[in-house]
Design a protein around this motif. Structure first.
Motif, PDB file in Angstrom:
ATOM      1  N   LYS A  68      -3.139   0.959  -4.477  1.00 33.18           N
ATOM      2  CA  LYS A  68      -2.025   2.100  -3.450  1.00 33.18           C
ATOM      3  C   LYS A  68      -1.989   1.074  -1.804  1.00 33.18           C
ATOM      4  N   GLY A  69      -0.974   1.737  -1.258  1.00 38.71           N
ATOM      5  CA  GLY A  69      -1.050   1.690   0.127  1.00 38.71           C
ATOM      6  C   GLY A  69       0.671   2.277   0.717  1.00 38.71           C
ATOM      7  N   ASP A  70       1.090   2.043   2.120  1.00 35.22           N
ATOM      8  CA  ASP A  70       1.762   2.132   2.303  1.00 35.22           C
ATOM      9  C   ASP A  70       2.868   2.093   0.943  1.00 35.22           C
ATOM     10  N   THR A  71       2.421   0.363   0.835  1.00 35.20           N
ATOM     11  CA  THR A  71       3.418  -0.506  -0.461  1.00 35.20           C
ATOM     12  C   THR A  71       2.795  -0.065  -1.011  1.00 35.20           C
ATOM     13  N   LEU A  96      -0.803  -2.760   2.415  1.00 34.43           N
ATOM     14  CA  LEU A  96      -1.976  -2.549   2.231  1.00 34.43           C
ATOM     15  C   LEU A  96      -2.800  -2.635   3.552  1.00 34.43           C
ATOM     16  N   SER A  97      -2.596  -1.195   4.783  1.00 37.74           N
ATOM     17  CA  SER A  97      -3.586  -1.257   5.564  1.00 37.74           C
ATOM     18  C   SER A  97      -5.117  -1.565   5.009  1.00 37.74           C
ATOM     19  N   ASN A 107     -10.844  -5.738   1.184  1.00 35.52           N
ATOM     20  CA  ASN A 107     -10.831  -4.488   2.007  1.00 35.52           C
ATOM     21  C   ASN A 107     -12.172  -4.562   2.371  1.00 35.52           C
ATOM     22  N   GLU A 108     -12.236  -4.094   3.564  1.00 35.32           N
ATOM     23  CA  GLU A 108     -13.339  -3.784   4.224  1.00 35.32           C
ATOM     24  C   GLU A 108     -14.134  -2.981   4.634  1.00 35.32           C
ATOM     25  N   ASN A 109     -13.200  -2.090   4.534  1.00 34.17           N
ATOM     26  CA  ASN A 109     -13.307  -0.427   4.390  1.00 34.17           C
ATOM     27  C   ASN A 109     -14.232  -0.090   3.147  1.00 34.17           C
TER      28      ASN A 109
END
Length: 320
Positions: free
Chosen positions: A28-31, A155-156, A175-177
């Motif tokens: 999931k993301g903006d896209t 995909l932020s 994914n760094e977060n």
């Protein structure tokens, strides 16, 4: 059954290959993004549709596809998802398009390699069998290229890590977060990933040395504080550095086994392959030859072995 863990859902699909099931991922993301695209069989597609339904989704909800690499078991649904943009490493584009020139160059490369390794001519049928496997992959060009360090569009917080070796187009997504890595076939929990021999990107130039690339790419992922690797096959990985150390150690041990063979006598590439894989080379010549060439490249990079030409004009390997 597929489920969301945070923004990621793992979907496991059947393949007709010895490696077994393949994992693809929705993110999931903006896209809404599909990472990898299974294999081109009715069984895999039907399973994919059922798994999407458990997530209350359908194929038309997928907004983009990101490929970790170009192997057939990761690109099968590209034709079924024909309106969905495809992102991946530019080195994979030739394998997705598969035009006549590429197929001819590919065949010529393997025929030359077989000759240099002294593989009997009759075994070139393996090349044809390998080519037929390509039909399990979709056939569409990339819409956009992804490069090392790029944030994945839509995909932020997800970034591209170039991890060449298993394939010349291989990337992983970090994914760094959440300290997650979607690693394709770069690092697998229960089997070591095979660095596959491929023709050079530019015909006529020096071929890649996938084992050396792969070793560097393994070391590269240890530079990131990864907590979980979502893999292309099998279960997740939680102890990345330890597994990388083990993989590198085992590869070195196998290379030293090859060196010991050559202490006893000079051997052709095919003879080494037969000794290294006394059973598997019969049914998996393409993979075992890639592994053999990888060990030879590694030993040559260390200065441990050299090539010599024997009285029959064959290339043999011996200790330096």
């Amino acid at each position: 059954m597929a489920e969301w863990i945070g923004d990621v859902s793992k979907i496991t699909l059947p393949t007709p290959f010895p490696v077994g099931d393949v994992n693809v991922y929705l993110v999931k993301g903006d896209t809404l993004t599909l990472i990898d695209a299974g294999v081109k069989t009715k069984q895999a597609w039907d399973t994919f549709i059922r798994e999407l339904q458990t997530l209350h989704l359908q194929p038309s909800d997928i907004e983009q596809i990101v490929l970790t690499h170009h192997h057939p078991d990761h690109i099968g649904f590209l034709d079924d998802l024909s309106n969905v943009p495809i992102l991946g490493h530019q080195n994979g584009n030739r394998w997705l398009i598969r035009d006549a020139d590429f197929l001819a160059n590919n065949r010529s490369f393997y025929e030359t390699m077989f000759s240099e390794l002294s593989i009997p001519k009759k075994m070139e049928k393996v090349i044809e069998r390998t080519e037929s496997i390509l039909e399990f992959g979709g056939k569409r060009a990339l819409t956009a290229f992804l490069e090392d360090g790029m944030e994945v569009p839509g995909l932020s917080g997800w970034y591209v890590i170039e991890t060449l070796g298993h394939a010349q187009s291989h990337i992983s997504l970090y994914n760094e977060n959440d300290r997650l890595l979607i690693g394709g076939d770069h690092l697998l929990a229960t089997i070591s990933s095979n660095p596959i021999l491929e023709p050079p990107i530019v015909p006529g130039t020096a071929r890649p040395k996938p084992q050396l690339q792969y070793n560097e790419s393994l070391k590269k992922v240890t530079e990131y504080p990864i907590q979980t690797v979502y893999t292309g096959h099998g279960p997740e990985i939680h102890f990345v550095n330890e597994l990388v150390t083990e993989r590198l150690s085992r590869q070195h041990e196998r290379a030293m086994k090859v060196k010991q063979m050559l202490v006893e006598q000079p051997l052709t590439g095919f003879e080494i392959c037969q000794r290294l894989f006394p059973k598997a080379w019969v049914s998996e010549l393409n993979l075992t030859i890639s592994e053999t060439v990888g060990q030879l490249d590694y030993l040559r990079s260390l200065g441990e072995i050299v090539q010599v030409i024997d009285g029959e004009g064959k290339i043999r390997y011996t200790v330096a």
